[in-house]
Design an enzyme around this catalytic site. Structure first.
Site, PDB file in Angstrom:
ATOM      1  CE  LYS A 197     121.855  90.050 105.274  1.00  0.00           C
ATOM      2  NZ  LYS A 197     120.782  89.160 104.818  1.00  0.00           N
ATOM      3  CG  ASP A 251     115.336  90.830 105.117  1.00  0.00           C
ATOM      4  OD1 ASP A 251     116.298  91.586 104.918  1.00  0.00           O
ATOM      5  OD2 ASP A 251     115.447  89.610 105.303  1.00  0.00           O
ATOM      6  CD  GLN A 302     120.719  85.462 104.023  1.00  0.00           C
ATOM      7  OE1 GLN A 302     120.835  86.368 104.837  1.00  0.00           O
ATOM      8  NE2 GLN A 302     120.766  85.683 102.722  1.00  0.00           N
TER       9      GLN A 302
END
Ligand code: NDP
Length: 293
Positions: A52, A119, A96
């Site tokens: 990412k 997200d 994460q």
């Protein structure tokens, strides 16, 4: 059979994102900025976060990574999230997953400002998605929608069978495919481990979306001729054949299923690459204040 080529489409879309990031920089004097928080040393998580960050650099975004040991307390992590929420120089914040057991992932998700939740896991974004309102769509389902758009695959009226009901893939993609939108307008069946006669369900599908986490779980006898197949699964196995020391397998038995399909995503080189694009597009949309003013 035709390949839904994640490599080709993701490179094409990332070029467009880079152009728009340059426009944001010219207009505001700063780059779109994504912050990632990583807790612990899980190998898979390390790889995903590194990818990412690298992709952010490649498209001209700023990225910041905050790392914590497994021993970080939930309270300290939440304080950091609140600090980043207040930082006006940050457009997107991701934590994460998975997190260590002593940290409640629901609390973490709900502490992230929904206006920076690129997200798309926050209940406000998920609720807005259900109501077909502007929102951050979770990155993997977003990546699947982008693939359908890019290949101009008609979905209206098709029967879509989703296998797996996780909060990050199966559940949201089933909602998205059923929405009155394009892509969308499918008749959707959402299946899971308690589904009776899964094969019978999957055999009805014009579109199969497999997000299970079991290598080669979807076999040729479960697939109707001409079906469109999205293989979300990423199953790692140690291997001496590759430089990285591991090999990736999807949830679909690609070799035997592919000849029966009209379209199919490979693993690797399919949905995984599009997930990154989904995240980048959400971060760009946040920087441009396209969703929340
Ligand atoms: P989860 O591990 O959270 O959930 C798996 C789902 O599969 C559950 O809903 C489970 O049912 C269902 N399932 C398990 N066994 C069966 C079975 N025998 N029959 C029917 N359904 C079953 O899934 P994720 O969505 O997080 O991940 C799925 C896969 O996708 C993994 O390989 C993961 O690595 C990959 N992934 C890939 C991404 C990408 O970018 N390509 C992004 C995210 C994930 P139940 O709910 O009943 O337990």
């Amino acid at each position: 059979m035709q390949l839904l080529d994640g490599k080709y489409i993701s490179e094409k879309l990332k070029k467009q994102i880079a152009v728009e990031a340059g426009e944001v920089l010219a207009a505001t004097g700063r780059k779109p900025h994504l912050v990632a928080i990583l807790v612990g040393n899980d190998g898979g998580s390390e790889t995903y976060v590194a990818s990412k960050i690298k992709n952010c650099e490649n498209v001209g975004f700023k990225s910041s990574l905050f790392r914590y040991n497994d021993s970080v307390t939930e309270a300290d992590l939440l304080l950091k999230i609140e600090e980043i929420n207040r930082d006006e120089e940050v457009d997107g914040l991701i934590v994460q997953l998975p997190l260590p057991k002593h940290i409640n992932p629901e609390k973490v998700t709900e502490t992230i400002d929904h206006r920076k939740d690129v997200d798309g896991f926050h209940p406000i974004n998920l609720g807005r998605m259900m109501r077909n309102l502007p929102c951050f769509i979770p990155a993997t389902p977003y990546g699947i929608l982008l693939m359908l758009q890019e290949y101009q695959i008609e979905t209206a009226g098709k029967h879509c069978v989703v296998v797996g009901r996780s909060n990050i893939v199966g559940m949201p993609i089933s909602v998205l495919m059923a929405r009155n939108a394009n892509p969308g307008n499918c008749t959707v069946t959402l299946t899971h481990s308690k589904t009776i006669d899964l094969k019978k369900q999957v055999l009805q599908a014009d579109i199969i979306i497999a997000a299970i986490g079991k290598k080669k779980f979807i076999t040729a006898d479960m697939v109707k001729p001409g079906a469109i197949v999205f293989d979300v699964g990423i199953n790692r196995e140690e291997s001496t054949e590759t430089k990285s020391g591991y090999k990736l397998f999807g949830d679909v038995d690609f070799e035997n299923v592919a000849p029966k399909t009209s379209w199919i995503t490979p693993v690797p080189g399919g949905v995984g690459l599009m997930t990154i694009v989904g995240l980048l597009k959400n971060t760009l949309a946040s920087a441009k204040k396209e969703i929340y003013k």
